[in-house]
Design a protein around this motif. Structure first.
Motif, PDB file in Angstrom:
ATOM      1  N   GLY A 120       0.646  -1.235  -0.044  1.00 19.43           N
ATOM      2  CA  GLY A 120      -0.041  -0.278   0.145  1.00 19.43           C
ATOM      3  C   GLY A 120       0.778   1.249   0.018  1.00 19.43           C
ATOM      4  N   SER A 121       1.984   1.335   0.776  1.00 19.07           N
ATOM      5  CA  SER A 121       2.895   2.499   0.529  1.00 19.07           C
ATOM      6  C   SER A 121       3.475   2.715  -0.642  1.00 19.07           C
ATOM      7  CB  SER A 121       3.794   2.317   1.811  1.00 19.07           C
ATOM      8  OG  SER A 121       4.596   1.018   1.896  1.00 19.07           O
ATOM      9  N   THR A 160       8.263  -2.418  -0.430  1.00 16.29           N
ATOM     10  CA  THR A 160       7.808  -1.814   0.674  1.00 16.29           C
ATOM     11  C   THR A 160       8.126  -0.300   1.117  1.00 16.29           C
ATOM     12  OG1 THR A 160       7.075  -2.114   3.087  1.00 16.29           O
ATOM     13  CG2 THR A 160       9.026  -2.835   2.649  1.00 16.29           C
ATOM     14  N   ASP A 161       7.978   0.102   2.288  1.00 17.88           N
ATOM     15  CA  ASP A 161       8.697   1.733   2.469  1.00 17.88           C
ATOM     16  C   ASP A 161       9.879   1.772   3.323  1.00 17.88           C
ATOM     17  OD1 ASP A 161       7.345   1.153   4.681  1.00 17.88           O
ATOM     18  OD2 ASP A 161       6.361   2.932   4.505  1.00 17.88           O
ATOM     19  N   GLY A 165      14.485  -2.953   4.179  1.00 18.57           N
ATOM     20  CA  GLY A 165      14.357  -4.340   4.306  1.00 18.57           C
ATOM     21  C   GLY A 165      13.741  -4.579   5.794  1.00 18.57           C
ATOM     22  N   TYR A 203      14.271  -4.808   9.813  1.00 16.36           N
ATOM     23  CA  TYR A 203      15.278  -4.064  10.531  1.00 16.36           C
ATOM     24  C   TYR A 203      15.209  -4.984  11.742  1.00 16.36           C
ATOM     25  CZ  TYR A 203      15.629   0.206   7.958  1.00 16.36           C
ATOM     26  OH  TYR A 203      15.813   1.201   7.330  1.00 16.36           O
ATOM     27  N   ARG A 236      10.342   2.079  13.941  1.00 15.84           N
ATOM     28  CA  ARG A 236       9.509   3.216  14.565  1.00 15.84           C
ATOM     29  C   ARG A 236       9.852   3.460  16.083  1.00 15.84           C
ATOM     30  NH1 ARG A 236       4.228   0.497  12.105  1.00 15.84           N
ATOM     31  NH2 ARG A 236       5.147  -1.278  13.137  1.00 15.84           N
ATOM     32  N   PHE A 251       6.651  -8.128  13.947  1.00 14.50           N
ATOM     33  CA  PHE A 251       7.708  -7.336  12.463  1.00 14.50           C
ATOM     34  C   PHE A 251       6.413  -7.374  11.478  1.00 14.50           C
ATOM     35  CE2 PHE A 251      12.521  -7.961  12.964  1.00 14.50           C
ATOM     36  CZ  PHE A 251      12.501  -7.454  14.257  1.00 14.50           C
ATOM     37  N   ASN A 252       5.797  -6.392  11.345  1.00 13.84           N
ATOM     38  CA  ASN A 252       4.355  -6.420  10.430  1.00 13.84           C
ATOM     39  C   ASN A 252       4.922  -5.817   9.060  1.00 13.84           C
ATOM     40  OD1 ASN A 252       4.312  -4.096  10.936  1.00 13.84           O
ATOM     41  ND2 ASN A 252       2.633  -3.813  12.196  1.00 13.84           N
TER      42      ASN A 252
HETATM   43  N1  ADP Z   1      11.230  -4.859  12.040  1.00 19.40           N
HETATM   44  C1  ADP Z   1      10.833  -4.214  10.861  1.00 19.40           C
HETATM   45  N2  ADP Z   1      11.505  -3.872   9.744  1.00 19.40           N
HETATM   46  C2  ADP Z   1      10.932  -3.006   9.059  1.00 19.40           C
HETATM   47  N3  ADP Z   1       9.572  -2.502   8.891  1.00 19.40           N
HETATM   48  C3  ADP Z   1       9.123  -2.821  10.179  1.00 19.40           C
HETATM   49  C4  ADP Z   1       9.430  -3.671  11.256  1.00 19.40           C
HETATM   50  N4  ADP Z   1       8.545  -3.948  12.356  1.00 19.40           N
HETATM   51  C5  ADP Z   1       7.454  -2.951  11.595  1.00 19.40           C
HETATM   52  N5  ADP Z   1       7.749  -2.243  10.415  1.00 19.40           N
HETATM   53  C6  ADP Z   1       6.800  -1.530   9.896  1.00 19.40           C
HETATM   54  O1  ADP Z   1       6.214  -2.185   8.753  1.00 19.40           O
HETATM   55  C7  ADP Z   1       6.073  -1.174   7.715  1.00 19.40           C
HETATM   56  C8  ADP Z   1       5.810  -1.510   6.356  1.00 19.40           C
HETATM   57  O2  ADP Z   1       4.890  -2.527   6.367  1.00 19.40           O
HETATM   58  P1  ADP Z   1       3.333  -1.913   5.735  1.00 19.40           P
HETATM   59  O3  ADP Z   1       3.272  -0.996   6.270  1.00 19.40           O
HETATM   60  O4  ADP Z   1       2.587  -3.321   5.709  1.00 19.40           O
HETATM   61  O5  ADP Z   1       4.057  -1.900   4.216  1.00 19.40           O
HETATM   62  P2  ADP Z   1       3.298  -1.955   2.719  1.00 19.40           P
HETATM   63  O6  ADP Z   1       2.446  -0.696   2.837  1.00 19.40           O
HETATM   64  O7  ADP Z   1       4.456  -2.060   1.885  1.00 19.40           O
HETATM   65  O8  ADP Z   1       2.406  -3.103   2.738  1.00 19.40           O
HETATM   66  C9  ADP Z   1       7.350  -0.146   7.869  1.00 19.40           C
HETATM   67  O9  ADP Z   1       6.881   1.093   7.368  1.00 19.40           O
HETATM   68  C10 ADP Z   1       7.673  -0.263   9.354  1.00 19.40           C
HETATM   69  O10 ADP Z   1       7.089   0.852   9.920  1.00 19.40           O
END
Ligand code: ADP
Ligand code: PHD
Length: 457
Positions: free
Chosen positions: A14-15, A230-231, A234, A236, A241, A265-266
């Motif tokens: 979505g991002s 994604t945004d 990779g 982390y 956040r 870790f979503n």
């Molecule tokens: N360990 C992590 N590594 C990377 N991102 C993480 C982690 N934990 C939570 N996130 C969050 O997940 C977000 C990406 O997931 P999401 O918003 O579902 O992306 P997309 O819009 O690509 O589906 C990141 O912007 C970040 O804030």
């Protein structure tokens, strides 16, 4: 020259498709590699004006405003409808594609829908991906990238069980193989997250389900790699956040990512790697805003250089503590207890147990409106002495395949918390020996995470 052997499935979240600027970025990414042949897109995510995803606005409409009301967000159904229609109008205008064809159909779907209950919910939820895929296909063709829209209801992305939490039916793989023939030199574009059931009713998977669509396509078509854009750069090692000094993990195993993503870790859906794991298809998590970064590569194996690779944090958990003398000696006690949770549709996480006590960890959201009946059932059927609920617990999950060889990181974790005077509520090592969990009170969970990251990663 493109050869099907090297085919890449790419999912853009979505991002990455939230506005025209992002869509232009993804088109450049697709153009940069002719092996990127199967593209999965989500609904538009949060943007600078809207704090909520289009999928959430759609759910708000389908539930007559209940969705946001439950989160204490006072966004009316009219505001949600306005946000959805404006989003697609603006996307079409900014990308200079014919708006009438898309917006008229969108309005018709939102205004003339006669469906009820879960059928209505699933249909509305799917509309973000459905219309965004139409917008992106039209744009790609308008800039000379020959693109074919592949709708799940047409090629047969079959989902079973439940319209709002469907599970992929094995027929789906055969349907994909029959439909995606790669005969024409074109890119296939697929809306993620939804499919149809055997009766051809629209069904959706769980939230974040576009990752699942990408995983199923990669598996069915035996892709060379599944790129998930994604945004962030990779995965982390801790949620970026919460901890600004978080670092990207270059390599992870499927199992490590699964444990981390199911515990907070979503960034990637925890079920989306299952089929890739089976077929050893690598997954590459990458950043649409920084495509030169290599991202995180998910593989079957990696050389463990360190004991731990990541620490996940899951908030809003509740522990249900049950006491009964000699429950540990009662054959079938735990089975009956878990059955009761199952009957209430409550997912259970961990169950530390002892002679006279057992605790069940659950998502506290799942207890809403159910706790009194649940307690009554447990007391009646299991003749327990006491059932106490402890809310607002966070579970910190420390993961790394190197823990198998060196489990002393556990000692370091406990020592680090002790030095900061952070008490813990629960401790548990997983049978696979590559993860362990520490439960802390939610009001100290961020500081606990920062402490563990500083000392252990
Ligand atoms: N360990 C992590 N590594 C990377 N991102 C993480 C982690 N934990 C939570 N996130 C969050 O997940 C977000 C990406 O997931 P999401 O918003 O579902 O992306 P997309 O819009 O690509 O589906 C990141 O912007 C970040 O804030
Ligand atoms: N749009 C759906 C599916 C999805 O995967 O979205 P995202 O890629 O933004 O996580 C959701 O919000 O759940």
């Amino acid at each position: 020259m493109y050869s099907e052997e090297n085919m890449k499935v790419c999912k853009f979240g979505g991002s990455s498709v939230k506005d025209a600027l992002q869509i232009k970025k993804i088109v450049n990414i697709i153009k940069a590699d002719e092996d990127r042949k199967v593209i999965v897109v989500s609904a538009p995510g949060r943007d600078e004006i809207h704090d909520e995803k289009i999928t959430d606005h759609l759910l708000n409409l389908a539930t007559n405003g209940e969705h946001f009301e439950n989160q204490k967000l006072f966004i009316s159904i009219d505001e949600s409808k306005f946000a959805i229609i404006k989003k697609f109008e603006k996307l079409c205008d900014d990308l200079k594609i014919d708006k009438k064809f898309i917006v008229d159909y969108l309005k018709k779907d939102l205004e003339n829908c006669k469906l009820k209950g879960d059928e209505r919910k699933a249909f509305f939820l799917s509309r973000g991906e459905h219309f965004n895929s139409k917008v992106i296909t039209a744009y790609m063709n308008s800039v000379g990238l020959k693109t074919k829209l592949m709708l799940p209801e047409e090629f047969g992305f079959i989902l079973s069980d439940c319209l709002t939490n469907g599970k992929v039916n094995s027929k789906t793989h055969e349907n994909i193989q029959n439909a995606f023939t790669f005969k024409e030199n074109e890119v296939y574009l697929v809306p993620g997250f939804y499919g149809v059931n055997e009766k051809n009713q629209i069904a959706v998977m769980s939230r974040g389900g576009s990752d699942l669509t990408g995983g199923e396509l990669a598996y069915a078509l035996d892709a060379d790699i599944y790129e998930n854009w994604t945004d962030t750069n990779g995965v982390y090692n801790v949620d970026p956040r919460v901890v600004s000094e978080a670092k990207v993990i270059p390599r992870l195993t499927f199992k490590e990512l699964r444990l981390l993503s199911s515990k907070g870790f979503n960034v990637f859906h925890f079920n989306a790697m299952l089929n890739c794991k089976k077929s050893k298809i690598p997954i590459n998590i990458r950043n649409t805003n920084n495509p030169v970064h290599e991202g995180t590569l998910i593989l079957s194996e990696r050389v463990p250089m360190e004991d731990l690779v990541g620490i996940a944090k899951l908030d809003n958990m509740a522990s249900i503590h049950i006491q009964k003398d000699m429950l540990g000696e009662e054959i079938g006690f735990s089975a009956e207890l878990l059955k009761i949770f199952g009957e209430f549709g409550i997912n259970t996480y961990h169950y530390p147990t002892d002679k006279d006590d057992i605790a069940i960890l659950v998502d506290q959201e799942d207890l809403k409106g159910k706790i009194n009946n649940l307690r009554r059932q447990i007391e009646k059927r299991l003749k327990t002495n006491e059932v106490n609920v402890n809310y607002n617990i966070s579970i910190l999950t420390l993961v790394g395949i190197g823990l198998r060889q060196n489990s002393f990181a556990i000692v370091d974790a406990i020592t680090a918390l002790k030095e900061k005077n952070i008490p813990f509520e629960m401790f548990d090592m997983s049978p696979s020996k590559i993860s362990f969990h520490i439960g802390v009170s939610q009001n100290v969970s961020d500081i606990a995470l920062k402490t563990l990251k500083e000392e252990l990663l």
